[in-house]
Design a protein around this motif. Structure first.
Motif, PDB file in Angstrom:
ATOM      1  N   ALA A 271       0.827  -1.207   0.000  1.00 58.68           N
ATOM      2  CA  ALA A 271       0.000   0.000   0.000  1.00 58.68           C
ATOM      3  C   ALA A 271       0.859   1.255   0.000  1.00 58.68           C
ATOM      4  O   ALA A 271       0.561   2.239  -0.698  1.00 58.68           O
ATOM      5  CB  ALA A 271      -0.920  -0.027   1.227  1.00 58.68           C
ATOM      6  N   SER A 272       1.938   1.245   0.755  1.00 59.09           N
ATOM      7  CA  SER A 272       2.823   2.409   0.774  1.00 59.09           C
ATOM      8  C   SER A 272       3.467   2.633  -0.594  1.00 59.09           C
ATOM      9  O   SER A 272       3.577   3.775  -1.075  1.00 59.09           O
ATOM     10  CB  SER A 272       3.907   2.216   1.839  1.00 59.09           C
ATOM     11  OG  SER A 272       3.325   2.068   3.120  1.00 59.09           O
ATOM     12  N   ALA A 274       2.210   1.757  -3.520  1.00 58.41           N
ATOM     13  CA  ALA A 274       1.181   2.216  -4.455  1.00 58.41           C
ATOM     14  C   ALA A 274       0.887   3.701  -4.280  1.00 58.41           C
ATOM     15  O   ALA A 274       0.550   4.398  -5.252  1.00 58.41           O
ATOM     16  CB  ALA A 274      -0.094   1.392  -4.255  1.00 58.41           C
ATOM     17  N   LEU A 275       0.994   4.198  -3.057  1.00 63.00           N
ATOM     18  CA  LEU A 275       0.759   5.623  -2.843  1.00 63.00           C
ATOM     19  C   LEU A 275       1.945   6.477  -3.263  1.00 63.00           C
ATOM     20  O   LEU A 275       1.782   7.606  -3.738  1.00 63.00           O
ATOM     21  CB  LEU A 275       0.448   5.862  -1.357  1.00 63.00           C
ATOM     22  CG  LEU A 275      -0.875   5.274  -0.851  1.00 63.00           C
ATOM     23  CD1 LEU A 275      -1.001   5.486   0.650  1.00 63.00           C
ATOM     24  CD2 LEU A 275      -2.070   5.908  -1.577  1.00 63.00           C
ATOM     25  N   LEU A 276       3.148   5.972  -3.108  1.00 63.50           N
ATOM     26  CA  LEU A 276       4.340   6.763  -3.415  1.00 63.50           C
ATOM     27  C   LEU A 276       4.698   6.748  -4.906  1.00 63.50           C
ATOM     28  O   LEU A 276       5.388   7.659  -5.396  1.00 63.50           O
ATOM     29  CB  LEU A 276       5.531   6.253  -2.599  1.00 63.50           C
ATOM     30  CG  LEU A 276       5.430   6.450  -1.081  1.00 63.50           C
ATOM     31  CD1 LEU A 276       6.626   5.807  -0.395  1.00 63.50           C
ATOM     32  CD2 LEU A 276       5.348   7.931  -0.744  1.00 63.50           C
ATOM     33  N   LEU A 279       3.215   9.752  -6.895  1.00 61.36           N
ATOM     34  CA  LEU A 279       3.905  10.963  -6.437  1.00 61.36           C
ATOM     35  C   LEU A 279       5.296  11.072  -7.051  1.00 61.36           C
ATOM     36  O   LEU A 279       5.744  12.165  -7.434  1.00 61.36           O
ATOM     37  CB  LEU A 279       3.996  10.934  -4.910  1.00 61.36           C
ATOM     38  CG  LEU A 279       4.630  12.156  -4.237  1.00 61.36           C
ATOM     39  CD1 LEU A 279       3.794  13.396  -4.517  1.00 61.36           C
ATOM     40  CD2 LEU A 279       4.777  11.918  -2.747  1.00 61.36           C
TER      41      LEU A 279
END
Length: 321
Positions: A271-272, A274-276, A279
């Motif tokens: 999950a981390s 996929a969020l980064l 960005l």
């Protein structure tokens, strides 16, 4: 010259008086001799009794008893673990045995494990005189797994506590007697504080005395009852198709469980990431400086022409002379 007749009768009277006086003296002497003889006889008898008295008195009185020594004060405890087929029935038998011996059930705790087997732990308090009989009866309710027994002699401790209780009671009585005779208020206040302190010590000693009496008069038996595990019939030890399916299903469930655990452990990292990732691609990467392409080598006449691939000659046709 003759004496007149009227004077003659005086001699017989004097003689009679003399005779009566002598008789009286004789009677008095006899009575005094009798009294003195009786008194001497009584004195002699009393002396004889005194001389012979100690021996006869000692023989008549019972001989003094020797001091009675206290019996040994022993604290008995035991622990039993027994496997039975029916825990409820065995528990009822243990309760009946304890109550029949004059004891009681001190504590009871019943649980059931994951396999459905019932387990009961019970504490029995039975009189010391029936301790061995009750213990032997409890062992016969099933298959004995474990047994421990202990006996602790606390005779010296019991004697010491009893003596201290008597001394403390006498001390409290003395303080109360002083309070009754106290005349000043300061003396009364001081004696009341001392009385409270000594009464507290006496109550503590009485509690110790009661505890020792309870533990020495009643033995403690900790009994653990568990159901006997169900065993397979003889000759049925080889695995069958059902056992194979059950084993395979167990392995499959175990593998799925470990996979789920691995995914659960990796999920925060995925999950981390996929969020980064967006960005990084949209914000950070465009702002990074780009590398410039190297310039072609220069000469006095200008840049060198780039190298071109050399054309390959056509292959000769086959069959041509």
């Amino acid at each position: 010259m003759r004496t007149p007749r009227s004077a003659r009768p005086a001699r017989p009277v004097r003689s009679l008086a003399a005779i009566l006086l002598a008789a009286a003296l004789a009677l008095t002497g006899c009575s005094s001799s009798d009294d003195s003889g009786g008194g001497s006889a009584k004195s002699a008898a009393h002396g004889a009794e005194v001389a012979a008295g100690p021996g006869k008195a000692d023989s008549a009185k019972p001989a003094p008893k020797s001091p009675r020594l206290p019996q040994n004060a022993i604290i008995r405890t035991a622990s039993l673990t027994v496997e039975v087929k029916d825990v409820a029935k065995a528990l009822q038998e243990a309760r009946t045995a304890a109550e029949g011996a004059g004891g009681y059930i001190g504590k009871e705790d019943t649980t059931r494990d994951a396999g459905g087997h019932e387990r009961t732990q019970v504490v029995l308090r039975v009189p010391d005189a029936r301790y061995d009989a009750v213990l032997a009866g409890l062992q016969g309710t099933g298959r004995l797994i474990d047994r421990t027994a202990r006996a602790e002699d606390v005779t010296d401790q019991v004697v010491d506590v009893d003596s201290r209780v008597r001394s403390q009671r006498a001390s409290v009585d003395r303080i109360r007697a002083l309070m009754d005779r106290a005349a000043q208020l300061s003396d009364v206040v001081t004696l009341e504080g001392e009385l409270s302190s000594r009464q507290a010590d006496l109550e503590s000693l009485l509690a110790q005395q009661a505890s020792l009496k309870d533990r020495t008069s009643l033995a403690t038996i900790a009994l653990s009852l568990s159901e006997t595990p169900v065993r397979k019939a003889a000759g049925d030890d080889s695995p069958g198709i059902v056992d194979a399916l059950a084993g395979g299903w167990h392995v499959f469930v175990t593998v799925l469980r470990w996979i789920a655990l691995a995914l659960g452990a990796a999920l925060p990292f995925v999950a981390s990431a996929a969020l980064l990732a967006p960005l990084w691609l949209r914000v950070v990467r465009p702002r990074l400086p780009r590398r410039r392409e190297p310039a072609p080598p220069m000469t006095a006449l200008g840049p060198l022409p780039s190298a071109r691939p050399v054309p390959q000659p056509d292959a000769p046709e086959q069959g041509r002379d």
